[in-house]
Design an enzyme around this catalytic site. Sequence first.
Site, mmCIF file in Angstrom:
data_model
loop_
_atom_site.group_PDB
_atom_site.id
_atom_site.type_symbol
_atom_site.label_atom_id
_atom_site.label_comp_id
_atom_site.label_asym_id
_atom_site.label_seq_id
_atom_site.Cartn_x
_atom_site.Cartn_y
_atom_site.Cartn_z
ATOM 1 N N HIS A 1 36.224 42.484 43.589
ATOM 2 C CA HIS A 1 36.882 43.607 44.257
ATOM 3 C C HIS A 1 36.905 43.423 45.770
ATOM 4 C CE1 HIS A 1 37.061 46.831 40.876
ATOM 5 N NE2 HIS A 1 37.243 45.612 40.396
ATOM 6 N N HIS B 1 34.672 39.657 31.656
ATOM 7 C CA HIS B 1 34.407 40.803 30.781
ATOM 8 C C HIS B 1 33.587 40.419 29.551
ATOM 9 C CE1 HIS B 1 37.882 43.433 32.564
ATOM 10 N NE2 HIS B 1 36.909 43.179 33.419
ATOM 11 N N ASN C 1 37.355 51.567 42.343
ATOM 12 C CA ASN C 1 35.955 51.510 42.773
ATOM 13 C C ASN C 1 35.190 52.816 42.580
ATOM 14 O OD1 ASN C 1 36.318 48.859 43.637
ATOM 15 N ND2 ASN C 1 36.827 49.456 45.729
ATOM 16 N N ARG D 1 31.470 41.712 39.863
ATOM 17 C CA ARG D 1 32.625 42.577 40.113
ATOM 18 C C ARG D 1 32.768 42.921 41.602
ATOM 19 N NH1 ARG D 1 33.604 48.571 39.157
ATOM 20 N NH2 ARG D 1 35.773 48.778 38.457
#
Length: 298
Positions: free
Chosen positions: A46, A173, A74, A42
């Site tokens: 991001h 996911h 975040n 992740r």
Amino acid sequence: MSSAQLTSNFYNSSCPNILSIIKTAVNSAIAKESRMGASLLRLHFHDCFVNGCDASVLLDDTSSFTGEKTANPNSGSIRGFDVIDTIKTQVESSCADVVSCADILAVAARDSVVKLGGPSWTVLLGRRDSTTASLSTANSDIPAPTLNLSGLISSFSNKGFNSREMVALSGSHTIGQARCTTFRDRLYNETDINASFATSVKSNCPQSGSDNDISPLDTTSPTTFDNIYYKNLRIQKGLLHSDQQLSSGGSTDSIVNTYSSNSATFFTDFANAMVKMGNLSPLTGTNGQIRKNCRKTN
């Protein structure tokens, strides 16, 4: 978005041990806490969705600098910075001032997926680190868990991904956890959710309070990188609204069905999409810098 200057052998002479150093550290971190693999994956995502893969996500706020760590996507959820610090320290002791934090993120993401049973891919290298960050871009460009299918398609299209690549990347996911605050509305207000699944998750996510209590995004195999995420979507066991939107009678249902029935196709598409994501607007050549400390500019 050119990745012309990224190459698989960028550090072959300047830091030949980099890949083994990162892999050992990632495997060790995941052995301590299996969730860390998802956290590191992740971090790379991001990073790349905010002005490219330039390690801007790692910069701490200071009195004179605003980073991205407090952005809505975040704040309270992004993690793994300590693992990246550890890797950076080890890399610096092996070859100082050579390897970027952005490249460490890209390799750590790949190694995390592999460690948890997912596909491998060749990480292209040669990214450099930003001297800036953008809180506003983090808030606007990282796709929210509340997005409908059209919003997801747009968010990824803005970064050059088609809807199939968006569905493949959403397969991240299959590992990791989400906070109650990100899926409470789905649990209590949406109808396209498996009843027994909703009941079981509600025990960890009441209608008020417990905002930061976490539940697995893939309830069946939360620490194995597999295609069960898509199988769950087909029976309305998507945890986030944005997850279930991929299999809700719309244009992406057929892609979800393909991945749910063919793990190899998912793995191939995911690996290819990750290479593409890693190529988003890298700083190369003399642009940016090689940070000595991933949390602050030189």
